[in-house]
Enzyme design. Structure first.
Site, PDB file in Angstrom:
ATOM      1  N   ARG A  42       0.863  -1.191   0.000  1.00 21.99           N
ATOM      2  CA  ARG A  42       0.000   0.000   0.000  1.00 21.99           C
ATOM      3  C   ARG A  42       0.894   1.234   0.000  1.00 21.99           C
ATOM      4  O   ARG A  42       1.414   1.625   1.036  1.00 21.99           O
ATOM      5  CB  ARG A  42      -0.906  -0.004   1.242  1.00 21.99           C
ATOM      6  CG  ARG A  42      -1.852   1.190   1.317  1.00 21.99           C
ATOM      7  CD  ARG A  42      -2.678   1.133   2.600  1.00 21.99           C
ATOM      8  NE  ARG A  42      -3.627   2.232   2.650  1.00 21.99           N
ATOM      9  CZ  ARG A  42      -3.348   3.435   3.152  1.00 21.99           C
ATOM     10  NH1 ARG A  42      -2.152   3.673   3.654  1.00 21.99           N
ATOM     11  NH2 ARG A  42      -4.254   4.394   3.145  1.00 21.99           N
ATOM     12  N   SER A 111     -12.561  -3.153   2.162  1.00 16.86           N
ATOM     13  CA  SER A 111     -12.639  -2.463   3.448  1.00 16.86           C
ATOM     14  C   SER A 111     -14.103  -2.222   3.800  1.00 16.86           C
ATOM     15  O   SER A 111     -14.900  -1.827   2.939  1.00 16.86           O
ATOM     16  CB  SER A 111     -11.927  -1.109   3.382  1.00 16.86           C
ATOM     17  OG  SER A 111     -10.562  -1.277   3.123  1.00 16.86           O
ATOM     18  N   LYS A 140      -3.444   6.059   8.780  1.00 11.67           N
ATOM     19  CA  LYS A 140      -4.571   6.337   7.898  1.00 11.67           C
ATOM     20  C   LYS A 140      -5.435   7.397   8.574  1.00 11.67           C
ATOM     21  O   LYS A 140      -6.314   7.099   9.375  1.00 11.67           O
ATOM     22  CB  LYS A 140      -5.369   5.052   7.633  1.00 11.67           C
ATOM     23  CG  LYS A 140      -6.157   5.088   6.334  1.00 11.67           C
ATOM     24  CD  LYS A 140      -6.624   3.702   5.935  1.00 11.67           C
ATOM     25  CE  LYS A 140      -7.249   3.683   4.544  1.00 11.67           C
ATOM     26  NZ  LYS A 140      -8.437   4.484   4.392  1.00 11.67           N
TER      27      LYS A 140
END
Length: 208
Positions: A42, A111, A140
């Site tokens: 990511r 998600s 995040k």
């Protein structure tokens, strides 16, 4: 070709910014040696070319240890490196389109923060859910929190694997494990530690 069987127990999500001068590929290898069972690449702030080159390096390592590689969001990169799967958020490529483009044999994770999102993802054919953020997380900044009670309820309401995400570390992993989830997803709990191998090993010993 059939879909690979996944061990979701200790799911590492990458963030190069946390590593300082350390090399991401080498750090991933240490984490795998310590017990990481699944890796998600990511990386949001690099060019497509950089991402592709990084993904190719990481894929060499994950393949060496027979660990599945999941690419976050970037279907083009997942296809280019023949990753085992793709993870999409609620604002990314829609699940059905991702499946259409990736085919039936790749792993697709979605998600989810609510039961409604979880049930829809399962209905559309997701292979697993990433549910959270369970705790506050610095990796995040836009993540809204999901209580442990909500996490447990979602786990009991779906039949696909559930991975808990967000702010999970050595100090709170037992609480998360108690909800019955299939695995935990971590970033800082491994990547910012001085000894990446030992950090992964200690988490793996608890999660089983």
């Amino acid at each position: 070709m059939s879909k690979v069987k996944i061990d979701y127990s200790l799911y590492l999500v990458t963030d190069r910014k946390l590593l300082g001068e350390r090399d991401l590929a080498q750090s991933i290898e240490l984490a795998i040696q310590g017990g990481v069972s699944l890796v998600q690449l990511r990386e949001k702030s690099i060019s497509t070319k950089e991402f592709l080159n990084l993904a190719l390096r990481v894929k060499e390592i994950t393949s060496k240890y027979d660990i599945p590689l999941i690419i976050n969001d970037r279907l083009d990169i997942a296809l280019a490196v023949d990753a085992e799967g793709l993870h999409v958020g609620q604002d990314d490529l829609p699940m059905l389109k991702a499946r259409e483009l990736l085919g039936p044999d790749k792993i697709i994770g979605v998600s989810a923060r609510t039961l409604e999102e979880a049930l829809l993802a399962e209905k559309q054919g997701a292979d697993y859910l990433g549910v959270g953020a369970v705790f506050r997380t610095s990796t995040k900044s836009d993540a809204k929190e999901v209580s442990l009670e909500q996490l447990e309820y979602i786990k009991k309401s779906v039949s696909i694997p559930v991975v808990a995400i967000g702010g999970i570390n050595y100090g709170n992993i037992q609480q998360v494990k108690a909800t019955g989830i299939d695995g935990i997803s971590v970033v800082s709990a491994i990547l910012v530690q001085d000894n990446i191998f030992m950090a992964a090993k200690q988490l793996k010993e608890i999660i089983g």
